[in-house]
Design a protein around this motif. Sequence first.
Motif, PDB file in Angstrom:
ATOM      1  N   GLU A 226       0.828  -1.209   0.000  1.00 18.56           N
ATOM      2  CA  GLU A 226       0.000   0.000   0.000  1.00 18.56           C
ATOM      3  C   GLU A 226       0.860   1.257   0.000  1.00 18.56           C
ATOM      4  N   TYR A 227       2.009   1.198   0.658  1.00 21.56           N
ATOM      5  CA  TYR A 227       2.900   2.363   0.714  1.00 21.56           C
ATOM      6  C   TYR A 227       3.386   2.736  -0.689  1.00 21.56           C
ATOM      7  N   VAL A 228       3.865   1.752  -1.440  1.00 21.57           N
ATOM      8  CA  VAL A 228       4.330   2.044  -2.796  1.00 21.57           C
ATOM      9  C   VAL A 228       3.158   2.434  -3.695  1.00 21.57           C
ATOM     10  N   SER A 229       1.983   1.891  -3.425  1.00 26.86           N
ATOM     11  CA  SER A 229       0.802   2.282  -4.203  1.00 26.86           C
ATOM     12  C   SER A 229       0.487   3.759  -4.017  1.00 26.86           C
ATOM     13  N   ILE A 230       0.720   4.288  -2.829  1.00 26.29           N
ATOM     14  CA  ILE A 230       0.503   5.719  -2.595  1.00 26.29           C
ATOM     15  C   ILE A 230       1.457   6.542  -3.456  1.00 26.29           C
ATOM     16  N   ILE A 231       2.706   6.095  -3.549  1.00 23.30           N
ATOM     17  CA  ILE A 231       3.682   6.800  -4.391  1.00 23.30           C
ATOM     18  C   ILE A 231       3.236   6.770  -5.847  1.00 23.30           C
ATOM     19  N   ALA A 232       2.805   5.588  -6.301  1.00 25.22           N
ATOM     20  CA  ALA A 232       2.356   5.458  -7.692  1.00 25.22           C
ATOM     21  C   ALA A 232       1.132   6.319  -7.961  1.00 25.22           C
ATOM     22  N   ASP A 233       0.196   6.388  -7.004  1.00 26.05           N
ATOM     23  CA  ASP A 233      -0.992   7.231  -7.180  1.00 26.05           C
ATOM     24  C   ASP A 233      -0.615   8.697  -7.320  1.00 26.05           C
ATOM     25  N   ALA A 234       0.326   9.151  -6.495  1.00 23.65           N
ATOM     26  CA  ALA A 234       0.740  10.558  -6.549  1.00 23.65           C
ATOM     27  C   ALA A 234       1.395  10.882  -7.890  1.00 23.65           C
TER      28      ALA A 234
END
Length: 461
Positions: A226-234
């Motif tokens: 989920e942490y890396v998904s937040i980076i990808a979303d941004a």
Amino acid sequence: MMFLINPIYASASIVFMLLLLLIIHYLSPTSSWGYISQALIFHQVRKYLLMLDVRKDHVKFWRPQVLLMVANPRANIGLITFINDIKKSGLYVLGHVQIGDLGLLPSDPLQCQYDSWLSLVDHLNIKAFVNLTLADSVRHGVRHLLFISGLGGMRPNTLVLGFYDDLPPQDQLQDHSFHSDRSLDDPALAEDQEDPLLHFPPLRGSVPEDKNRGEAWSGKALGPQEYVSIIADAVKMLKNVALARYFGQFDRKHALQSPVFVDVWPVNLLRPDSSSYVDTCSLFLLQLACILNMTRSWQKAKLRLFLCVEVGRSLKGAEQKLRLLLKELRMKADIYMVPWDEQVALHWQRQHVGMAIEAEPEKGERDEVQKEDEEEVEEEEYANSFPSNAVRLSDDYLHAVNRLILNQPRPPPAVRFLYLPRPPADTRRYHNYLCQLELLSRDLGPTLLIHGVTPVITTDL
């Protein structure tokens, strides 16, 4: 008319009135009937916000507008104060996500928390807004804040996250060295130091129940995926991203004791084949370092720019081009050329080419293999195309690059700026991507890993 009758008494009366207004303004007790100044400020702010047209944005007027996500302020005082410096005159928003479902709760649990956050802002003497949200996951909450934070032309363009690692958090609110100068010098604030602190929850691991839970994420509200998904979303939302590591060790007072150095590594250290310092991300690193150096507290800091080069290439030519670029951008920095042939030799691309040359004695077959390799590289020409690179990067290469940064024969910097590669397109590689960032930045001290997606520099008048 007063000045015509008696200029001396008229001037004395005006001075007395001004002194009386200042005394009333600063020493008057809190009133229960409200302040007319708030209504006047609201009117003016609304009028000028409407005049701030996003369609008239230009790269010349770009400034950092930061959304800093804070899980618990107790462990993030050093990072909060540092981002307050780096945002300079831009927007600064402290964001926090609480996990929950409003439909299952009797009332909004965030309303009672705002006073504590605003007291923290006053306590640290920072210029920041506070945005809290309730969501079913941290990822959805960060999305909410990126979509709705700000007004008009004042919206966050940069997301800052703490680094995802296993270091136990430390309660910095109980350490007076992390408090602002104003909070320590002002007796009223010194007596009131504990008021904003008691309303924040304890850190994870500090409660015996948390240690005995045995959760997969050690009490964290989100996992590595989920942490890396937040980076990808941004990145998908065209927001710049910065990951802050080891800022639990950042002591602003100690860091600003001369001499002060800020190290910038503007190349993608995970991709030696794309060691360019003029792409959007590299220029964004330079801009943030320059903005930090322009702030009053960091004006005496010296920027050190490290350019990784291979001995076979023209060292003087690369340095001369970089100096010319810095001159055009009006940036002052000391340039250091860092040979990294030993580190590049451990990269999978060089090893693959070397093995192909040894395995193919015949020139025709060797040329065919080399052609296939070039076609493969061309397919991955995208500067931050991480999928295949993430799979093939070895720990030996990452350890070697980490030691290259750590063992520079120069005084240690107060903070480092590193190039953050784009997350892989394949979500199955997220955990591997995070592990590589951890190895790259291990034991480097306060470090910002930065990925820029928007142009922030122009040489046109």
